[in-house]
Design an enzyme around this catalytic site. Sequence first.
Site, PDB file in Angstrom:
ATOM      1  N   LEU A 152       0.926  -1.309   0.170  1.00 11.63           N
ATOM      2  CA  LEU A 152      -0.077   0.101   0.069  1.00 11.63           C
ATOM      3  C   LEU A 152       0.932   1.209  -0.005  1.00 11.63           C
ATOM      4  O   LEU A 152       1.943   1.200   0.732  1.00 11.63           O
ATOM      5  CB  LEU A 152      -0.714   0.179   1.206  1.00 11.63           C
ATOM      6  CG  LEU A 152      -2.141  -0.964   1.209  1.00 11.63           C
ATOM      7  CD1 LEU A 152      -2.857  -0.798   2.851  1.00 11.63           C
ATOM      8  CD2 LEU A 152      -3.140  -0.409   0.101  1.00 11.63           C
ATOM      9  N   ASP A 153       0.626   2.446  -0.751  1.00  9.73           N
ATOM     10  CA  ASP A 153       1.404   3.594  -0.699  1.00  9.73           C
ATOM     11  C   ASP A 153       1.359   4.115   0.613  1.00  9.73           C
ATOM     12  O   ASP A 153       0.273   3.752   1.265  1.00  9.73           O
ATOM     13  CB  ASP A 153       0.805   4.579  -1.713  1.00  9.73           C
ATOM     14  CG  ASP A 153       0.831   4.077  -3.145  1.00  9.73           C
ATOM     15  OD1 ASP A 153       1.954   3.209  -3.516  1.00  9.73           O
ATOM     16  OD2 ASP A 153       0.405   4.559  -4.012  1.00  9.73           O
ATOM     17  N   PRO A 154       2.334   5.019   1.037  1.00 12.02           N
ATOM     18  CA  PRO A 154       2.267   5.664   2.375  1.00 12.02           C
ATOM     19  C   PRO A 154       0.867   6.279   2.419  1.00 12.02           C
ATOM     20  O   PRO A 154       0.482   6.420   3.436  1.00 12.02           O
ATOM     21  CB  PRO A 154       3.462   6.529   2.195  1.00 12.02           C
ATOM     22  CG  PRO A 154       4.494   5.995   1.307  1.00 12.02           C
ATOM     23  CD  PRO A 154       3.500   5.194   0.050  1.00 12.02           C
ATOM     24  N   ALA A 214      -2.117   5.614   1.586  1.00 16.60           N
ATOM     25  CA  ALA A 214      -3.139   4.826   1.652  1.00 16.60           C
ATOM     26  C   ALA A 214      -3.267   4.116   2.999  1.00 16.60           C
ATOM     27  O   ALA A 214      -2.110   3.950   3.785  1.00 16.60           O
ATOM     28  CB  ALA A 214      -3.116   3.676   0.478  1.00 16.60           C
TER      29      ALA A 214
END
Length: 314
Positions: free
Chosen positions: A46-48, A50
């Site tokens: 997951l992106d930071p 998200a």
Amino acid sequence: MARRRKGLSVDGVLLLDKPFGLSSNRALQQIRRLYQAQKAGHTGTLDPMATGLLPICFGEATKFSSYLLEADKTYRAQLKLGETTTTGDAEGELIERRAVPVLSDAVIEEALAGFRGEITQLPPMYSALKHQGRPLYELARQGKTVERAPRRVSVYDMRLLERQAEEFTLEVNCSKGTYIRTLAEDIGRALGCGAHLTALRRIKTGPFTAKGMQSVEALEALADQQAREARLLPVDVLVANLPALDADAENTAGLLQGRPARIDTVGCSAGSLARIYYDGAFLGLVIVKAPGEVLPKRLINTAAADRDSSGGGV
């Protein structure tokens, strides 16, 4: 002689509610330290920016984490209309601002309908995909752009949950590898005003839902290691979709030594995978070679087989 790993022998799966601002790897390391675990890994980045469901696998569970990487995902996504950014999300620099037209429900639904089903996406430059061994986001930060091959992904369902004049909240159920940032940009383009992603939360991955998630704060507040391990799911939840077979003591010993075994495989076709158990304890996965015959595929170690592999519950 192999060096002994530092930490505790912890096995199981934690459904972490990843907080905003942490990379998946930073979140993993934080949780691994909290559990003092010898070995841990996550099952999908997951992106930071998200938040939400990030399954963390400890110990023997890491052997089966790859089966979850292929799983479908469900997200709650918030889109800001009228603005495009360098990254396709709120972390990027503003590229263009455009007026948002008055949008009817019918126009919005028509735009969303165009992105349901199997679609083609161009992976964004700000992604972890690699080009000549380097992540694309590293090149993007240097102002470089390289050719990327389009990929086919599936959006099984996409629903509008909430709308304001310039913002949407969508629920998206999709296949692995779907870029929600790219989807947001493409929807904005279809509406004629552009868009970028302002918030993203994963609420389902494979069989796991947000219901069982544990926050970092809640885990830190628990009294001790025993209480934290009680929050873990058993190792075999990662492959619970596969049929289950039972082995006796003799077959178990043979399988753990890498030998084929003769067991009842009713309901399993040749070449298929199945879970294998002895006296209720999960041993791992086998391949059905032929009716009544299995071969070991991926098994837990003998020490793990000798102890209760239930791993606790939520």
